[in-house]
Design an enzyme around this catalytic site. Structure first.
Site, short mmCIF file in Angstrom:
data_model
loop_
_atom_site.label_atom_id
_atom_site.label_comp_id
_atom_site.label_asym_id
_atom_site.label_seq_id
_atom_site.Cartn_x
_atom_site.Cartn_y
_atom_site.Cartn_z
N TRP A 1 0.83 -1.22 0.00
CA TRP A 1 0.00 0.00 0.00
C TRP A 1 0.85 1.25 0.00
O TRP A 1 0.49 2.26 -0.61
CB TRP A 1 -0.98 -0.03 1.18
CG TRP A 1 -1.87 -1.22 1.10
CD1 TRP A 1 -1.88 -2.30 1.93
CD2 TRP A 1 -2.84 -1.50 0.08
NE1 TRP A 1 -2.80 -3.23 1.49
CE2 TRP A 1 -3.40 -2.76 0.37
CE3 TRP A 1 -3.28 -0.81 -1.05
CZ2 TRP A 1 -4.38 -3.35 -0.44
CZ3 TRP A 1 -4.26 -1.39 -1.85
CH2 TRP A 1 -4.79 -2.63 -1.54
N ASP B 1 -0.47 6.93 6.56
CA ASP B 1 -1.60 6.04 6.32
C ASP B 1 -1.67 5.10 7.52
O ASP B 1 -0.82 4.22 7.68
CB ASP B 1 -1.37 5.26 5.01
CG ASP B 1 -2.45 4.22 4.76
OD1 ASP B 1 -3.36 4.07 5.59
OD2 ASP B 1 -2.37 3.55 3.70
N LYS C 1 -11.17 -1.61 9.31
CA LYS C 1 -10.29 -2.52 10.07
C LYS C 1 -10.47 -2.26 11.57
O LYS C 1 -11.05 -3.07 12.27
CB LYS C 1 -8.85 -2.34 9.63
CG LYS C 1 -8.69 -2.69 8.15
CD LYS C 1 -7.38 -2.20 7.60
CE LYS C 1 -7.35 -2.20 6.09
NZ LYS C 1 -7.41 -3.55 5.48
N1 PMP Z 1 -3.80 1.39 3.13
C1 PMP Z 1 -3.68 0.28 3.87
C2 PMP Z 1 -2.67 0.24 4.99
C3 PMP Z 1 -4.48 -0.84 3.60
O1 PMP Z 1 -4.36 -1.96 4.33
C4 PMP Z 1 -5.39 -0.80 2.52
C5 PMP Z 1 -6.23 -1.99 2.19
N2 PMP Z 1 -7.43 -2.02 2.81
C6 PMP Z 1 -5.47 0.39 1.77
C7 PMP Z 1 -4.67 1.46 2.13
C8 PMP Z 1 -6.40 0.51 0.60
O2 PMP Z 1 -7.68 0.77 1.03
P1 PMP Z 1 -8.92 0.73 0.01
O3 PMP Z 1 -9.14 -0.69 -0.37
O4 PMP Z 1 -10.03 1.30 0.84
O5 PMP Z 1 -8.57 1.60 -1.16
#
Ligand code: PMP
Length: 356
Positions: A102, A170, A194
């Site tokens: 990510w 993030d 989460k």
């Molecule tokens: N950042 C992190 C740390 C993640 O674990 C995730 C996956 N859920 C995301 C971003 C991406 O999120 P999304 O699927 O809502 O775009």
């Protein structure tokens, strides 16, 4: 209905009491005579949900009115776009710590909007450890972005790193799981699904100084300043998802983050100790200080056990332990909503599996 022991990485297990309150609100939201799904987003009921939830975020983070708390749509990936769009001009440079999938995706999105640079990466080790935080960071950078917990690879930077330029994080997979000095961040964000509720709501917390420095003329939906000016009701918000986050925030406040952290330490220790000991499994993150308390990644020593352990767990009502295809055979997620008793049960099942 018998509930499964759910170790999914997200959407993830929520506390039973939060689920009970969330389901009651579907039929009747407090004394409104309406379902939560029917209340208007510009009425007094939603105003109260919006205000209380944003105040609770500030309280739990120990922040004052210097920060704006926003509820947004679009998940983590939209934040990967909005961060550079708002805080980096086409001529600017911004630094990215690439510690996992990510984090890498956030970097790649940012390359569309300016000179995004990788300051450190552990890609060559398939992200099985955290990269070294850079000793020197250029003061010319518009910001440094990192991911506190790498959901797929199971590594986590638990302390707040030193950084003399605006720090953006993030925190999607470890927000409110440990005590942190949130005032050190110019911005942080987290998807809700989460540690903070249901998919559909994304939390973003931005220091007001950053909002004064927005670099582009943006359409309102992509502008943090526009969302702040409209108190996160610029367009119709994800009312139900924000309500579930409010329930989670109340639950977190009632427990207290320091008690939650203690329980998270205990859950992680129990599982890591077992994985160190159990002859059938092998941990993928070798450096203890890098190991995540939220996502525990491991493989089986024998290839045949990859499938058989999952089947063994399924028969014992345990779900969500398959690893991400990029990382390894198994991943067990231990978010705030998962009680210690469920981890004890999983460890017992691992021991039974070893003895087969
Ligand atoms: N950042 C992190 C740390 C993640 O674990 C995730 C996956 N859920 C995301 C971003 C991406 O999120 P999304 O699927 O809502 O775009």
């Amino acid at each position: 209905m018998k509930r499964k022991l759910n170790f999914n990485a997200g959407p993830a297990a929520l506390p039973a009491e939060v689920l009970a309150q969330a389901s009651e609100a579907i039929l009747a939201y407090e004394k409104s005579g309406l379902s939560i799904l029917e209340i208007p987003h510009r009425g007094k009921e939603y105003d109260a949900i919006n205000d209380e939830s944003r105040e609770l975020v500030k309280e739990l983070c120990g922040l004052n009115d210097d920060h704006e708390v926003l509820w947004l749509h679009g998940g983590g990936r939209l934040q990967f776009c909005m961060v550079p769009m708002n805080f980096m001009s086409q001529q600017d440079s911004a630094g990215y710590i690439v510690s996992g999938h990510w984090a890498e995706e956030a970097f790649e999105y940012a390359t569309h909007y300016g000179n995004a640079q990788i300051l450190a990466t552990s890609r060559e080790e398939n992200f099985s450890r955290l990269p070294q935080w850079p000793v020197e960071i250029s003061k010319e950078l518009a910001y440094v972005h990192y991911t506190s917990n790498n959901t797929i690879y199971g590594t986590q930077l638990k302390n707040v790193p030193n950084c003399k330029v605006p720090l953006i994080c993030d925190m999607s997979s470890d927000i409110f799981s440990i005590e942190r000095d949130y005032s050190k961040y110019s911005m942080f964000y987290a998807v809700a699904q989460k540690n903070l509720g249901a998919a559909g709501a994304t939390l973003a917390v931005v220091h007001k100084d950053m909002l004064q420095q927005v670099k582009r003329d943006l359409p309102p939906m992509l502008s943090y300043r526009a969302h702040a000016e409209k108190n996160s009701v610029l367009s119709t918000p994800p009312v139900y998802a924000v309500y579930i986050s409010l329930l989670m925030l109340r639950w977190i406040k009632a427990k207290g983050i320091s008690a939650i952290e203690k329980e998270n330490v205990a859950k992680a220790k129990l599982l890591y100790d077992e994985l160190e000991r159990n002859s059938k499994f092998r941990l993928t993150v070798k450096r203890k200080q890098d190991r995540s308390m939220m996502n525990v990644c491991f493989t089986s020593r024998a290839k045949k056990d990859e499938r058989s352990f999952i089947d063994y767990c399924t028969k014992r009502n345990i779900t969500g332990i398959a690893g991400h295809r990029l990382a390894g055979a198994f991943r067990v997620s231990l978010y705030n909503g998962i009680p210690l008793a469920n981890v004890k049960k999983l460890v017992q099942v691992m021991q039974e599996f070893e003895a087969l």
